[in-house]
Motif scaffolding. Structure first.
Motif, PDB file in Angstrom:
ATOM      1  N   ILE A 242       2.623   1.075 -10.561  1.00  0.00           N
ATOM      2  CA  ILE A 242       1.309   1.054  -9.913  1.00  0.00           C
ATOM      3  C   ILE A 242       0.554  -0.194 -10.347  1.00  0.00           C
ATOM      4  O   ILE A 242      -0.015  -0.918  -9.523  1.00  0.00           O
ATOM      5  CB  ILE A 242       0.505   2.332 -10.240  1.00  0.00           C
TER       6      ILE A 242
ATOM      7  N   ARG B 202       0.835  -1.213   0.000  1.00  0.00           N
ATOM      8  CA  ARG B 202       0.000   0.000   0.000  1.00  0.00           C
ATOM      9  C   ARG B 202       0.863   1.254   0.000  1.00  0.00           C
ATOM     10  O   ARG B 202       0.587   2.210  -0.721  1.00  0.00           O
ATOM     11  CB  ARG B 202      -0.952  -0.003   1.202  1.00  0.00           C
ATOM     12  N   ARG B 203       1.931   1.241   0.786  1.00  0.00           N
ATOM     13  CA  ARG B 203       2.839   2.385   0.844  1.00  0.00           C
ATOM     14  C   ARG B 203       3.515   2.595  -0.509  1.00  0.00           C
ATOM     15  O   ARG B 203       3.622   3.726  -0.993  1.00  0.00           O
ATOM     16  CB  ARG B 203       3.886   2.156   1.929  1.00  0.00           C
TER      17      ARG B 203
ATOM     18  N   ILE C 206       2.392   1.736  -3.444  1.00  0.00           N
ATOM     19  CA  ILE C 206       1.384   2.235  -4.386  1.00  0.00           C
ATOM     20  C   ILE C 206       1.171   3.732  -4.187  1.00  0.00           C
ATOM     21  O   ILE C 206       1.121   4.501  -5.149  1.00  0.00           O
ATOM     22  CB  ILE C 206       0.064   1.450  -4.254  1.00  0.00           C
ATOM     23  N   ARG C 207       1.074   4.162  -2.923  1.00  0.00           N
ATOM     24  CA  ARG C 207       0.882   5.601  -2.647  1.00  0.00           C
ATOM     25  C   ARG C 207       2.064   6.430  -3.163  1.00  0.00           C
ATOM     26  O   ARG C 207       1.868   7.498  -3.745  1.00  0.00           O
ATOM     27  CB  ARG C 207       0.672   5.834  -1.148  1.00  0.00           C
ATOM     28  N   VAL C 208       3.266   5.946  -2.949  1.00  0.00           N
ATOM     29  CA  VAL C 208       4.454   6.665  -3.431  1.00  0.00           C
ATOM     30  C   VAL C 208       4.436   6.774  -4.947  1.00  0.00           C
ATOM     31  O   VAL C 208       4.704   7.836  -5.513  1.00  0.00           O
ATOM     32  CB  VAL C 208       5.752   5.973  -2.940  1.00  0.00           C
TER      33      VAL C 208
ATOM     34  N   ARG D 225      -0.396  -3.071  -7.682  1.00  0.00           N
ATOM     35  CA  ARG D 225      -1.829  -3.295  -7.423  1.00  0.00           C
ATOM     36  C   ARG D 225      -2.228  -4.746  -7.680  1.00  0.00           C
ATOM     37  O   ARG D 225      -3.060  -5.290  -6.974  1.00  0.00           O
ATOM     38  CB  ARG D 225      -2.683  -2.367  -8.280  1.00  0.00           C
TER      39      ARG D 225
ATOM     40  N   ILE E 135       1.818   6.593  -6.950  1.00  0.00           N
ATOM     41  CA  ILE E 135       0.726   7.479  -7.374  1.00  0.00           C
ATOM     42  C   ILE E 135       1.163   8.934  -7.249  1.00  0.00           C
ATOM     43  O   ILE E 135       0.928   9.742  -8.157  1.00  0.00           O
ATOM     44  CB  ILE E 135      -0.568   7.206  -6.576  1.00  0.00           C
ATOM     45  N   ALA E 136       1.823   9.273  -6.142  1.00  0.00           N
ATOM     46  CA  ALA E 136       2.326  10.645  -5.962  1.00  0.00           C
ATOM     47  C   ALA E 136       3.331  10.988  -7.059  1.00  0.00           C
ATOM     48  O   ALA E 136       3.285  12.085  -7.629  1.00  0.00           O
ATOM     49  CB  ALA E 136       2.958  10.798  -4.583  1.00  0.00           C
TER      50      ALA E 136
END
Length: 93
Positions: free
Chosen positions: A63, A13-14, A16-18, A67, A20-21
């Motif tokens: 991503i 999850r971390r 993926i967030r990185v 995912r 996406i940013a």
């Protein structure tokens, strides 16, 4: 074992967030710098912005790869996504 899986899920999850940013930042950088470069006639600004398409492509690919694993894809699918992601990122750079 459950603790390791929980840690792995949190790491996914971390990650993926990185990514996406990174993707959002690089897409915005492309739009702003290419637009500004075209309006001002600065080729260096346009090329600097277009360079970010490589980074955005890499982020989008990662991503997709992360995912798939986060959603519980089977081992074969995860390995396939890793291979594809590695090829795309390598070709992009």
């Amino acid at each position: 074992m459950a603790e390791k899986q929980s840690e792995r899920d949190a790491d996914l999850r971390r990650g993926i967030r990185v990514e996406i940013a990174s993707f959002v930042y690089n897409v915005l950088k492309v739009v702003v710098s290419v637009t500004a470069g075209l309006l001002t006639g600065r080729a260096a600004l346009v090329s600097w912005g277009l360079d970010s398409t490589v980074k955005a492509t890499s982020a989008g690919t990662l991503i997709w790869r992360l995912r798939g694993e986060a959603k519980g894809a089977d081992r074969r699918t995860v390995l396939h996504r890793k291979k594809v992601a590695l090829s795309v990122v390598a070709a992009a750079f």
